[in-house]
Design an enzyme around this catalytic site. Structure first.
Site, short mmCIF file in Angstrom:
data_model
loop_
_atom_site.label_atom_id
_atom_site.label_comp_id
_atom_site.label_asym_id
_atom_site.label_seq_id
_atom_site.Cartn_x
_atom_site.Cartn_y
_atom_site.Cartn_z
N TYR A 118 -10.70 -19.01 45.83
CA TYR A 118 -11.85 -18.54 45.06
C TYR A 118 -13.00 -19.54 45.17
O TYR A 118 -12.77 -20.75 45.29
CB TYR A 118 -11.49 -18.37 43.59
CG TYR A 118 -10.60 -17.20 43.29
CD1 TYR A 118 -11.14 -15.94 43.04
CD2 TYR A 118 -9.21 -17.35 43.24
CE1 TYR A 118 -10.32 -14.86 42.75
CE2 TYR A 118 -8.38 -16.27 42.96
CZ TYR A 118 -8.94 -15.03 42.72
OH TYR A 118 -8.14 -13.96 42.43
N TYR A 157 -2.36 -16.41 47.63
CA TYR A 157 -2.49 -17.84 47.33
C TYR A 157 -1.33 -18.28 46.42
O TYR A 157 -0.75 -17.48 45.68
CB TYR A 157 -3.84 -18.14 46.66
CG TYR A 157 -4.12 -17.36 45.40
CD1 TYR A 157 -3.62 -17.77 44.16
CD2 TYR A 157 -4.92 -16.22 45.43
CE1 TYR A 157 -3.90 -17.06 43.00
CE2 TYR A 157 -5.21 -15.51 44.29
CZ TYR A 157 -4.69 -15.93 43.07
OH TYR A 157 -4.97 -15.23 41.93
N ARG A 167 0.74 -15.24 44.72
CA ARG A 167 0.13 -13.98 44.30
C ARG A 167 -0.13 -13.11 45.51
O ARG A 167 -0.62 -13.59 46.53
CB ARG A 167 -1.22 -14.23 43.60
CG ARG A 167 -1.21 -14.89 42.26
CD ARG A 167 -0.50 -14.15 41.14
NE ARG A 167 -0.39 -12.72 41.21
CZ ARG A 167 -1.30 -11.85 40.78
NH1 ARG A 167 -2.45 -12.25 40.30
NH2 ARG A 167 -1.06 -10.56 40.83
N HIS A 170 -5.24 -9.46 46.28
CA HIS A 170 -5.71 -8.52 45.28
C HIS A 170 -7.21 -8.71 45.04
O HIS A 170 -7.78 -9.75 45.34
CB HIS A 170 -4.96 -8.70 43.94
CG HIS A 170 -5.10 -10.06 43.36
ND1 HIS A 170 -4.33 -11.13 43.74
CD2 HIS A 170 -5.94 -10.55 42.39
CE1 HIS A 170 -4.66 -12.21 43.06
NE2 HIS A 170 -5.65 -11.89 42.23
N HIS A 172 -9.97 -8.21 41.82
CA HIS A 172 -10.17 -7.96 40.39
C HIS A 172 -11.30 -6.95 40.21
O HIS A 172 -12.34 -7.05 40.89
CB HIS A 172 -10.54 -9.25 39.67
CG HIS A 172 -9.50 -10.33 39.77
ND1 HIS A 172 -8.51 -10.50 38.83
CD2 HIS A 172 -9.30 -11.29 40.71
CE1 HIS A 172 -7.74 -11.52 39.18
NE2 HIS A 172 -8.20 -12.01 40.31
#
Length: 252
Positions: A118, A157, A167, A170, A172
């Protein structure tokens, strides 16, 4: 206009309360396999409270509030080049619980880059930052509730749940709907990802159909040849409240 017709029109325009959420589909708040839920879960029983006017009405959005590249996460943060990664289109329909399209609703998206990192100062994952990818975008649904945006497919990640926890890839999503009570924040996963079946967060969801509703299938019919693959992700918000069960809000 007759008095009877005026009364009918007034009733049809008066906002009603929304369906209670089906908590059998949602994960319980206390799920020890998802370690951080232990400290965050409520310790007392939930209360059913009548919805106020401020909750069943909400913000209005229009295209004048969006920039020309807000929906294009491949280009909306470019610093001399486009974002690196698998180019994809995410599209679908925003619907209420009755299956009716929800028009002019704001869809906001944020995600990791192609390496799984991120753009956030507290993200310490070793994957590099993409200087041309900001990781966020937004769009409005059209008259029939359809929406779409362009982005790159995010990478998985690691995270500190248990040893070697990862995870799944994906995105959000935050959807406002026509009122504050309808606002939904969710995650969209990708068809065929082997990490979905072993993710502790996803495993907290008790309903298999609910899990399937979070997984976007690839949609080659909407893909752009030699450019971008497409994934279709429909989203259902809370609709108008059903008839009260014995006049009790908690009965729905």
């Amino acid at each position: 206009m007759t008095t009877e017709r005026a009364n009918v029109d007034h009733i049809s325009r008066t906002p009603g309360e929304y369906f209670q959420r089906n908590r059998d589909m949602h994960p319980p708040a206390y799920t020890p396999i998802y370690k951080t839920s232990v400290g965050r879960s409520p310790q007392k029983a939930l209360l059913s409270i009548e919805q106020s006017l401020s909750e069943i009405t909400g913000p209005k959005f229009n295209h004048n509030e969006l920039g020309p590249l807000d929906h294009d996460m491949i280009r909306n943060y470019e610093q001399g080049g486009e974002a690196i990664g698998q180019r994809i289109i995410v599209h679908g329909r925003i619907m209420d619980e009755s299956g009716k399209g929800v028009p002019h609703t704001l869809v906001e998206a944020w995600q990791a880059n192609a390496g799984g990192r991120y753009r956030h100062k507290k993200d310490a994952y070793l994957a590099p930052v993409d200087p041309n990818f900001g990781g966020c975008g937004r769009c409005l649904s059209d008259e029939d509730g359809y929406y779409f945006f362009r982005t790159i497919k995010p990478g998985p990640y690691p995270w500190r749940n248990y040893v070697n926890s990862w995870r799944p890839a994906h995105i959000h999503l935050s959807i406002f709907g026509p009122s504050f009570s309808q606002r939904l924040i969710t995650q969209m996963y990708f068809e065929g990802d082997p990490l979905i079946d072993i993710c502790p967060i996803i495993k907290t969801i008790p309903d298999e159909e609910a899990i399937k509703s979070l997984i976007a299938p690839m949609d080659l019919n909407s893909s752009i040849p030699l450019d971008s693959r497409a994934y279709k992700f429909d989203i259902v918000l809370r609709g108008r409240r059903s008839t009260l069960f014995e006049n009790r809000l908690e009965g729905n």
